[in-house]
Scaffold this motif. Structure first.
Motif, short mmCIF file in Angstrom:
data_model
loop_
_atom_site.label_atom_id
_atom_site.label_comp_id
_atom_site.label_asym_id
_atom_site.label_seq_id
_atom_site.Cartn_x
_atom_site.Cartn_y
_atom_site.Cartn_z
N ILE A 77 39.56 44.26 -2.12
CA ILE A 77 38.88 44.46 -0.74
C ILE A 77 38.19 45.86 -0.62
N SER A 78 38.97 46.97 -1.29
CA SER A 78 38.21 48.22 -1.27
C SER A 78 37.10 48.23 -2.22
N ARG A 83 32.62 44.52 5.09
CA ARG A 83 31.54 43.30 5.48
C ARG A 83 31.75 42.17 4.45
N LEU A 84 31.81 42.35 3.14
CA LEU A 84 31.66 41.13 2.24
C LEU A 84 33.01 40.32 2.63
N SER A 132 21.82 55.93 12.56
CA SER A 132 22.27 55.43 13.51
C SER A 132 24.01 55.54 13.50
N THR A 133 24.53 55.42 14.61
CA THR A 133 26.21 55.77 14.75
C THR A 133 26.80 54.27 14.72
N ILE A 134 25.98 53.38 14.90
CA ILE A 134 26.42 51.81 14.73
C ILE A 134 27.19 51.76 13.24
N ASN A 135 28.51 51.10 13.42
CA ASN A 135 29.05 50.75 12.28
C ASN A 135 28.37 49.76 11.29
N PRO A 136 27.82 50.25 9.95
CA PRO A 136 26.96 49.14 9.42
C PRO A 136 27.75 47.67 8.98
N ASP A 137 29.12 47.88 9.10
CA ASP A 137 29.98 46.31 8.77
C ASP A 137 29.63 45.56 9.92
N LEU A 138 29.71 46.31 11.08
CA LEU A 138 29.43 45.46 12.05
C LEU A 138 27.89 44.88 12.32
N ALA A 139 26.97 45.67 12.06
CA ALA A 139 25.70 45.25 11.81
C ALA A 139 25.50 44.17 10.73
N PHE A 140 26.25 44.01 9.77
CA PHE A 140 26.24 43.10 8.71
C PHE A 140 26.84 41.76 9.45
N THR A 141 27.79 41.97 9.87
CA THR A 141 28.42 40.60 10.40
C THR A 141 27.83 40.00 11.33
#
Lengths: 290, 162
Positions: A77-78, A83-84, A132-141
């Protein structure tokens, strides 16, 4: 003549779609919590034997080219990143939707998954490369799920694609979204939003699904994220990866500049990264699925 | 029929009878097609971006990705088939370069790709005899060695020729 979809009808369609697994739901909730850490993700995956097996299969697929096999879930996982892992969980649960042949859009089997995966990568890159301050994982999902409504309404649009394109060209419809609404009484963002409510998706993801073509209408709290996915969606289509006849037939909201600081060179870089990452991810998912 | 399938940034050529060169779903990318009547060779490059200056490493690894490195790379490839290395006598056709609707300057990659390609061709003294550029739709493009004919397709539209 197309059949209109009533609100009752859309609920009936949604009821025939499998629910997200408990682990996929927990992973989505964790992704939207700004204070979560990787251990939370590991703990969720541990409770799901099928997901654990899939995560290990993906990380050890040839696409990642690891010399030594990874057998520990924590390490897998790490290495893959949150996101994956979320992507694998969603991809498995909603495979019936993602793999559906989008007949109404003249899109092939798997076109939705390929477009969504590209949008996910592009949305992540938009966020990263615009500081941006948005979490890239959230944008991906959110990118991965943004078009899920198309799988719900596609069958109702069968046989309409060529006529819709002609009418857009003649300015009888402003874009494909307007055509969906006019023809069947439901556009794909609204249909997807109904599914998001049933699936109890976290609010920011539900907002992305609902407003990814009309980001100015999203609530202020999530507007920047919605604009990021709006751009990610357009970048995926520009890369030649749409879902069929509707590709590039939606308006770009150029007011994105108020929310996303994207330099022209950054866009070219994003397109490069998207192509490279997409090839690798697509390969790893398909190898692991064999 | 034999096919040479080109991905993004790939280029290829053929003079084999019965063969075709094909690339799928050009959005803002542009396919540059060279036809050499003298040697009956066809060539194609799938250009994604206008300038290699944004990523020199990528252009070294995959020159076809960019307009300014892709065209020389295709010409060099076609020279192996006996074509003129400067493109003399070749017929040029261009396809793709679509844009999203209601776009702004930043997002006009399709238009910038086409412009950049035309500038490079100009340096070689070459110009396109036919083009199918712009619009808001993706294109799949195939060229046949035997006829030199380009067939374009896009979901929801009947196939057309160039």
């Amino acid at each position: 003549m197309t059949e209109k979809i009533t609100p009752e009808e859309i609920q009936k369609i949604i009821s025939s779609v499998p629910l997200l697994s408990a682990s996929a739901n927990q992973l989505l909730q964790a992704t939207t919590d700004p204070d979560h850490d990787l251990m939370q993700i590991v703990n969720v995956v541990k409770t799901d034997a099928t997901l654990t097996a899939r995560v290990l299969k993906v990380v050890n697929s040839a696409a990642f080219g690891l010399i030594n096999e990874i057998t520990s879930l924590d390490r897998a996982i790490s290495y893959l990143g949150e996101r994956l892992v979320v992507g694998i969980a969603i991809g498995d649960c909603a495979a019936q939707l993602f793999d559906k042949e989008l007949k109404g859009y003249e899109g092939e089997h798997g076109a939705l998954w390929r477009h969504d995966l590209r949008t996910a990568i592009a949305s992540r890159e938009v966020v990263t490369q615009s500081n941006s301050t948005i979490n890239p994982d959230l944008a991906f999902t959110a990118g991965l799920l943004h078009d899920i409504g198309k799988a719900l309404i596609s069958d109702y649009l069968q046989g309409t694609a060529s006529d819709v394109l002609q009418k857009i060209e003649n300015n009888e419809f402003s874009d494909y979204l307007a055509a969906e609404e006019e023809l069947i009484g439901f556009d794909h963002p609204r249909a997807g939003y109904e599914l998001a409510l049933v699936w109890k998706l976290p609010e920011p993801i539900a907002e992305v699904i609902r407003f990814h073509h009309t980001p100015a209408e999203a609530s202020e709290e999530f507007r920047e994220l919605v604009y990021a996915v709006h751009l990610g969606d357009n970048i995926a289509m520009m890369g030649g990866c749409g879902t069929g006849a509707d590709s590039m037939q939606y308006m770009l909201d150029t007011n994105y500049t108020q929310y996303v600081d994207l330099h022209p060179n950054a866009l070219a870089n994003i397109m490069l990264v998207v192509n490279e990452d997409y090839e690798k991810l697509e390969r790893s998912f398909s190898e692991a699925g064999e | 029929m034999g096919q040479i399938i080109l991905g993004v940034g790939d280029y290829g050529a053929s003079n084999q009878s019965g063969e075709e060169v094909k690339t799928f779903a050009l959005g803002s990318c542009v396919s540059v097609v060279f036809l050499d009547p003298k040697t009956r060779t066809i060539g194609m490059v799938h250009v994604a971006l206008p300038e290699s200056s944004i990523n020199k490493a990528k252009s070294a690894e995959k020159p076809g990705y960019f307009a300014d490195t892709g065209i020389p790379a295709l010409l060099a490839q076609m020279a192996k088939f006996g074509c003129n290395p400067k493109g003399k006598g070749m017929v040029v056709k261009l396809c793709g370069g679509a844009n999203v609707m209601d776009t702004n300057d930043t997002f006009q990659i399709g238009k910038r790709n086409a412009l950049s390609i035309k500038k490079i061709l100009w340096k070689y003294g070459m110009g396109a005899v036919a083009e199918d550029l712009g619009g808001n739709f993706s294109r799949t493009v195939s060229v046949s060695v035997d006829t030199g004919e380009i067939i374009l397709s896009s979901p929801g539209r009947p196939n057309w020729k160039l």
